[in-house]
Design a protein around this motif. Structure first.
Motif, PDB file in Angstrom:
ATOM      1  N   PRO A  80       0.840  -1.201   0.000  1.00 44.26           N
ATOM      2  CA  PRO A  80       0.000   0.000   0.000  1.00 44.26           C
ATOM      3  C   PRO A  80       0.876   1.252   0.000  1.00 44.26           C
ATOM      4  O   PRO A  80       1.872   1.314   0.713  1.00 44.26           O
ATOM      5  N   ASN A  81       0.498   2.219  -0.820  1.00 45.85           N
ATOM      6  CA  ASN A  81       1.278   3.446  -0.903  1.00 45.85           C
ATOM      7  C   ASN A  81       1.191   4.234   0.401  1.00 45.85           C
ATOM      8  O   ASN A  81       0.137   4.282   1.036  1.00 45.85           O
ATOM      9  N   VAL A  82       2.304   4.803   0.806  1.00 44.63           N
ATOM     10  CA  VAL A  82       2.335   5.639   2.004  1.00 44.63           C
ATOM     11  C   VAL A  82       1.985   7.053   1.588  1.00 44.63           C
ATOM     12  O   VAL A  82       2.792   7.745   0.960  1.00 44.63           O
ATOM     13  N   GLU A  83       0.778   7.477   1.894  1.00 46.86           N
ATOM     14  CA  GLU A  83       0.320   8.802   1.486  1.00 46.86           C
ATOM     15  C   GLU A  83       1.168   9.889   2.131  1.00 46.86           C
ATOM     16  O   GLU A  83       1.480   9.827   3.323  1.00 46.86           O
ATOM     17  N   GLY A  84       1.515  10.891   1.335  1.00 40.93           N
ATOM     18  CA  GLY A  84       2.250  12.039   1.865  1.00 40.93           C
ATOM     19  C   GLY A  84       3.725  11.798   2.033  1.00 40.93           C
ATOM     20  O   GLY A  84       4.456  12.694   2.458  1.00 40.93           O
ATOM     21  N   SER A  85       4.203  10.607   1.753  1.00 39.42           N
ATOM     22  CA  SER A  85       5.624  10.313   1.912  1.00 39.42           C
ATOM     23  C   SER A  85       6.311  10.312   0.551  1.00 39.42           C
ATOM     24  O   SER A  85       5.855   9.665  -0.387  1.00 39.42           O
ATOM     25  N   HIS A  86       7.404  11.064   0.454  1.00 39.89           N
ATOM     26  CA  HIS A  86       8.187  11.087  -0.779  1.00 39.89           C
ATOM     27  C   HIS A  86       9.533  10.394  -0.591  1.00 39.89           C
ATOM     28  O   HIS A  86      10.415  10.505  -1.432  1.00 39.89           O
ATOM     29  N   ASN A  87       9.670   9.699   0.538  1.00 33.23           N
ATOM     30  CA  ASN A  87      10.923   8.982   0.781  1.00 33.23           C
ATOM     31  C   ASN A  87      11.102   7.874  -0.242  1.00 33.23           C
ATOM     32  O   ASN A  87      10.154   7.143  -0.563  1.00 33.23           O
ATOM     33  N   THR A  88      12.299   7.739  -0.732  1.00 30.52           N
ATOM     34  CA  THR A  88      12.568   6.649  -1.669  1.00 30.52           C
ATOM     35  C   THR A  88      13.014   5.385  -0.951  1.00 30.52           C
ATOM     36  O   THR A  88      13.004   4.306  -1.533  1.00 30.52           O
ATOM     37  N   SER A  89      13.412   5.509   0.316  1.00 30.83           N
ATOM     38  CA  SER A  89      13.802   4.330   1.094  1.00 30.83           C
ATOM     39  C   SER A  89      12.738   4.038   2.140  1.00 30.83           C
ATOM     40  O   SER A  89      12.197   4.959   2.763  1.00 30.83           O
ATOM     41  N   GLN A  90      12.421   2.770   2.297  1.00 31.55           N
ATOM     42  CA  GLN A  90      11.395   2.357   3.254  1.00 31.55           C
ATOM     43  C   GLN A  90      11.860   1.080   3.942  1.00 31.55           C
ATOM     44  O   GLN A  90      12.397   0.175   3.289  1.00 31.55           O
ATOM     45  N   ARG A  91      11.662   1.014   5.253  1.00 31.66           N
ATOM     46  CA  ARG A  91      11.904  -0.221   5.987  1.00 31.66           C
ATOM     47  C   ARG A  91      10.595  -1.008   6.020  1.00 31.66           C
ATOM     48  O   ARG A  91       9.556  -0.478   6.416  1.00 31.66           O
ATOM     49  N   VAL A  92      10.674  -2.263   5.605  1.00 32.93           N
ATOM     50  CA  VAL A  92       9.478  -3.096   5.476  1.00 32.93           C
ATOM     51  C   VAL A  92       9.608  -4.305   6.398  1.00 32.93           C
ATOM     52  O   VAL A  92      10.686  -4.906   6.499  1.00 32.93           O
ATOM     53  N   ARG A  93       8.524  -4.647   7.036  1.00 36.29           N
ATOM     54  CA  ARG A  93       8.511  -5.801   7.934  1.00 36.29           C
ATOM     55  C   ARG A  93       7.565  -6.865   7.400  1.00 36.29           C
ATOM     56  O   ARG A  93       6.419  -6.580   7.050  1.00 36.29           O
TER      57      ARG A  93
END
Length: 369
Positions: A276-289
Motif C-alpha cells: 500500500p502506498n504511504v500517502e504524503g511520503s516522498h521517501n525513496t527508502s522504506q523499511r518493510v517488515r
C-alpha cells in the motif's frame, strides 16, 4: 592499555556485575558486546533480562561493575581506570521525564546548557528545539505539559548537554499508545538529525524495528545475539522466535508508485514487493517488515492467486517453534532473508528441508511506521 589512537571506533563493553535483587534472587550480568559508534543500537529483552542494568553500567551508575568500557576511542573503564558518571560525556533519558517542576520547559533546557562541559551553541539549541517540535511549549511549566511533551523536553535537555553518547531507558514505557505514536516520529527525526550514538533499551518489538540499526538481544543477564537488525531479526532460532511477532525486516527502495491502485513497488536485495502506498511520503527508502505468519510456501509458482508478492528462494534452516504444532523456516531470497511459520504437518507433506528451492508467497507486508 592500548593507546587512544589504537582503539577502534565504536562501543566495546566487557562488563560483569553481580548483586542480590532480593533475599532470594541473585542476579548476574555478563556482557561482551561490540556495537557501532553511530546510529541506534537497541538493547532488547524481556523484563528482568538485564537491559537497564547494562545501561546503568555504561553510565557509571553501578560501582561494583568489573571489566572495561570504551566509547568511540575514549576509555571510560578498565582495570586501572574508572571515569565517574559526571565526567562521562553522556545524556540519559529515563522512563519518566524527571524535569524540574519549578522551571518552564525553557528553564529545563537552559539548565542542561549551563551544566554542559561544552560552550553554549545557539545553532544547536535551535536545531534541537526544532527536531523535537517543542517551539510552542517552551514557556510552559512542566505541570502544564502532556506526558509526550515532557518526554520530548527531557530528550532535548539530554541533547543540549552535547553528549558523545545518548542512553535511553524505555523512554516510551510510561506513555499510553496515542502518546507513543505521537513521539515515535520525533525519535526518528532525532536519529536522522544528530551524529550521536544512541543506546535504546526496550522490550517493545514495534519500537525496535522502527528505530534501531543494530540490536543486542538479552536473556537472564547474558547476550544471546547481536548484530545488524535486518540480519538479526531473520534468524529463526532467536528467543524472538517464540513470539507471534517474529518476522524479517527489509531495507527497500521505492521504484514505482501506482496512483490508480494506491500501491507502490519497492525493491530489495532479493526481489520486489507491492505494498500500500504511504500517502504524503516522498521517501525513496522504506523499511518493510514481513511477519513469519504472513508467509506461505509452495513447490511451484501460482498465477491464479490473489497474492501479489511471490518470490523464489531457498530453505536454509528449519527449527521447531515453541508451539509443538508449528515450525519456523528461514529462507534466503537473493542477499536477504525471510521467515515463514508453518505447521509441522505442512513441513512434512511438502518435504521442506534445508537446501530445497521454494516459492514464497507473502500475504502481507507492512511499512514500518
Amino acid at each position: 592499555m592500548a593507546n587512544k589512537g589504537e582503539i577502534d571506533k565504536g562501543i566495546q563493553a566487557r562488563l560483569q556485575l553481580s548483586y542480590e535483587r532480593s533475599t532470594k534472587n541473585h542476579f548476574e550480568l555478563e556482557v561482551d558486546i561490540d556495537i557501532p559508534g553511530q546510529g541506534v543500537t537497541a538493547i532488547f529483552g524481556e523484563s528482568g533480562s538485564g537491559k537497564t542494568s547494562l545501561l546503568r553500567c555504561i553510565a557509571g551508575l553501578e560501582n561494583e561493575v568489573a571489566g572495561s568500557l570504551c566509547v568511540n576511542g575514549e576509555m571510560w573503564q578498565d582495570v586501572n581506570l574508572w571515569v565517574p558518571t559526571h565526567k562521562r560525556s553522556l545524556g540519559y533519558v529515563f522512563q519518566e521525564a524527571y524535569l524540574f517542576a519549578h522551571l518552564s520547559a525553557l528553564g529545563n533546557l537552559r539548565y542542561a546548557i549551563k551544566r554542559s562541559n561544552q560552550p553554549a551553541n545557539t545553532e544547536l539549541f535551535e536545531q534541537v528545539v526544532n527536531v523535537m517540535g517543542i517551539e510552542g511549549i517552551l514557556s510552559q511549566l512542566t505541570a502544564q505539559l502532556s506526558g509526550g511533551e515532557r518526554q520530548r523536553v527531557a530528550i532535548a535537555r539530554a541533547l543540549l548537554s552535547q553528549p558523545k553518547l545518548l542512553l535511553m531507558d524505555e523512554p516510551l514505557a510510561s506513555l499510553d499508545t496515542p502518546r507513543k505514536l505521537e513521539i515515535l516520529p520525533y525519535l526518528e527525526r532525532l536519529r536522522n538529525s544528530f551524529n550521536i550514538p544512541i543506546v535504546y533499551v526496550s522490550h517493545a518489538v514495534d519500537e525496535i524495528v522502527r528505530l534501531a540499526d543494530h540490536a543486542v538481544i538479552m536473556q537472564q543477564g547474558k547476550v544471546t545475539a547481536q548484530g545488524d537488525i535486518t540480519q538479526l531479526f531473520s534468524i529463526a532460532d532467536l528467543p524472538l522466535g517464540v513470539s507471534n511477532e517474529v518476522g524479517a525486516i527489509l531495507e527497500c527502495q521505492v521504484v514505482e508508485r501506482d496512483t490508480k491502485w494506491h500501491l507502490m513497488r519497492v525493491a530489495f536485495d532479493g526481489g520486489e514487493l507491492w505494498l500500500p502506498n504511504v500517502e504524503g511520503s516522498h521517501n525513496t527508502s522504506q523499511r518493510v517488515r514481513v511477519l513469519a505468519s504472513d508467509v506461505s510456501l509452495t513447490l511451484t509458482p501460482h498465477s491464479d492467486s490473489s497474492i501479489l508478492n511471490v518470490l523464489s528462494g531457498q530453505i536454509v534452516e528449519v527449527v521447531n517453534d515453541q508451539d509443538p504444532a508449528m515450525a519456523l523456516i528461514r529462507l534466503k531470497v537473493g542477499g536477504s532473508y525471510l521467515l515463514a511459520r508453518l505447521t509441522q504437518k505442512s513441513l512434512h507433506n511438502l518435504n521442506l528441508v534445508n537446501g530445497k528451492s521454494i516459492w514464497i508467497q507473502i500475504k502481507s507486508a507492512a511499512i514500518v511506521r
